[in-house]
Motif scaffolding. Structure first.
Motif, short mmCIF file in Angstrom:
data_model
loop_
_atom_site.label_atom_id
_atom_site.label_comp_id
_atom_site.label_asym_id
_atom_site.label_seq_id
_atom_site.Cartn_x
_atom_site.Cartn_y
_atom_site.Cartn_z
N ALA A 6 0.84 -1.21 0.00
CA ALA A 6 0.00 0.00 0.00
C ALA A 6 0.87 1.25 0.00
O ALA A 6 0.60 2.21 -0.74
CB ALA A 6 -0.93 0.00 1.20
N TYR A 12 -1.25 6.63 -2.25
CA TYR A 12 -1.21 6.42 -0.80
C TYR A 12 -0.81 7.75 -0.16
O TYR A 12 0.20 8.35 -0.51
CB TYR A 12 -0.18 5.34 -0.45
CG TYR A 12 -0.06 5.05 1.03
CD1 TYR A 12 -0.77 3.99 1.60
CD2 TYR A 12 0.76 5.81 1.86
CE1 TYR A 12 -0.66 3.71 2.95
CE2 TYR A 12 0.87 5.53 3.21
CZ TYR A 12 0.16 4.48 3.74
OH TYR A 12 0.27 4.20 5.08
N GLU A 47 -5.47 7.97 3.00
CA GLU A 47 -6.16 7.82 1.73
C GLU A 47 -5.41 6.81 0.88
O GLU A 47 -4.18 6.88 0.77
CB GLU A 47 -6.19 9.14 0.95
CG GLU A 47 -6.94 10.24 1.60
CD GLU A 47 -6.79 11.56 0.82
OE1 GLU A 47 -6.34 11.54 -0.34
OE2 GLU A 47 -7.12 12.60 1.39
N ILE A 48 -6.17 5.90 0.28
CA ILE A 48 -5.61 4.99 -0.72
C ILE A 48 -6.62 4.94 -1.85
O ILE A 48 -7.71 4.38 -1.69
CB ILE A 48 -5.36 3.58 -0.17
CG1 ILE A 48 -4.49 3.60 1.09
CG2 ILE A 48 -4.71 2.70 -1.25
CD1 ILE A 48 -4.31 2.25 1.76
N GLY A 49 -6.26 5.54 -2.96
CA GLY A 49 -7.16 5.52 -4.10
C GLY A 49 -8.51 6.14 -3.79
O GLY A 49 -8.60 7.30 -3.42
N ASP A 52 -10.87 6.17 2.05
CA ASP A 52 -10.02 6.69 3.11
C ASP A 52 -10.58 6.28 4.46
O ASP A 52 -11.70 5.78 4.58
CB ASP A 52 -9.83 8.20 3.00
CG ASP A 52 -10.86 9.07 3.73
OD1 ASP A 52 -11.84 8.54 4.28
OD2 ASP A 52 -10.69 10.29 3.74
N ASN A 117 -8.13 -1.73 5.25
CA ASN A 117 -8.04 -2.86 4.33
C ASN A 117 -9.07 -3.93 4.67
O ASN A 117 -9.72 -4.48 3.78
CB ASN A 117 -6.62 -3.44 4.34
CG ASN A 117 -6.34 -4.26 3.12
OD1 ASN A 117 -6.55 -3.83 1.99
ND2 ASN A 117 -5.86 -5.48 3.34
N VAL A 120 -12.44 -2.55 3.49
CA VAL A 120 -12.55 -2.59 2.03
C VAL A 120 -12.85 -4.01 1.56
O VAL A 120 -13.74 -4.23 0.72
CB VAL A 120 -11.26 -2.05 1.36
CG1 VAL A 120 -11.19 -2.40 -0.11
CG2 VAL A 120 -11.17 -0.54 1.56
N TYR A 127 -10.06 -0.02 -4.20
CA TYR A 127 -9.15 1.11 -4.07
C TYR A 127 -8.96 1.81 -5.43
O TYR A 127 -8.61 2.97 -5.48
CB TYR A 127 -7.76 0.64 -3.61
CG TYR A 127 -7.68 0.15 -2.20
CD1 TYR A 127 -7.84 1.02 -1.11
CD2 TYR A 127 -7.43 -1.19 -1.93
CE1 TYR A 127 -7.74 0.56 0.18
CE2 TYR A 127 -7.33 -1.66 -0.62
CZ TYR A 127 -7.48 -0.77 0.43
OH TYR A 127 -7.39 -1.21 1.72
N ASP A 128 -9.19 1.07 -6.51
CA ASP A 128 -8.76 1.51 -7.83
C ASP A 128 -9.83 2.17 -8.70
O ASP A 128 -9.52 2.67 -9.77
CB ASP A 128 -8.18 0.32 -8.59
CG ASP A 128 -7.00 -0.28 -7.87
OD1 ASP A 128 -6.17 0.49 -7.35
OD2 ASP A 128 -6.91 -1.53 -7.77
#
Length: 131
Positions: A6, A12, A47-49, A52, A117, A120, A127-128
């Motif tokens: 990540a 990230y 934040e990831i993609g 958040d 994670n 999600v 994330y994408d």
């Protein structure tokens, strides 16, 4: 995805947005805030993609008749749309961090990632791409 994977992503982003100013109060388990104003929102953000996780801090006195100022540190999630971030929900997980450690920032970052994670994966989010 692992924590190390990540952190390698270009989208990230981890930042402290006020929790560092409250660390003494968190350690002492006494945070003097106005009980009528609601929780302190977004005091750390990961934040990831397109998702958040944020740290929101309240005190027990906000939820009962006895004014007590022991902080409760909880995680809240948001999803990124085409234009902005939308709030989703508290995920029912509090921070699992040793606030007395000199590494509390690193512990918080990793704990936030693990909670995000898991959320999600269990919610079937991505994330994408927008969710």
């Amino acid at each position: 995805m692992t924590f190390e994977e990540a952190k390698q992503r270009p989208d990230y982003r981890f930042r402290l947005t006020g929790i560092q100013l409250l660390i003494r109060d968190i350690r002492e388990e006494h945070l003097e805030i106005n009980l009528d104003n609601g929780p302190l929102i977004g005091k750390a953000v990961l934040e990831i993609g397109y998702v958040d996780i944020e740290v929101n801090i309240s005190v027990l006195g906000m939820f009962n008749e006895i004014p007590t100022y022991k902080p409760t540190i909880e995680y809240f999630t948001c999803l990124k749309t085409e234009n902005d971030w939308e709030p989703i929900e508290y995920i029912g997980t509090g921070a699992d961090v040793d606030w007395w450690s000199n590494r509390w920032k690193e512990e918080l970052e990793e704990d936030m990632f693990l909670a995000l994670n898991e959320y999600v994966e269990s919610a079937g989010l991505s994330y994408d791409e927008p969710n």
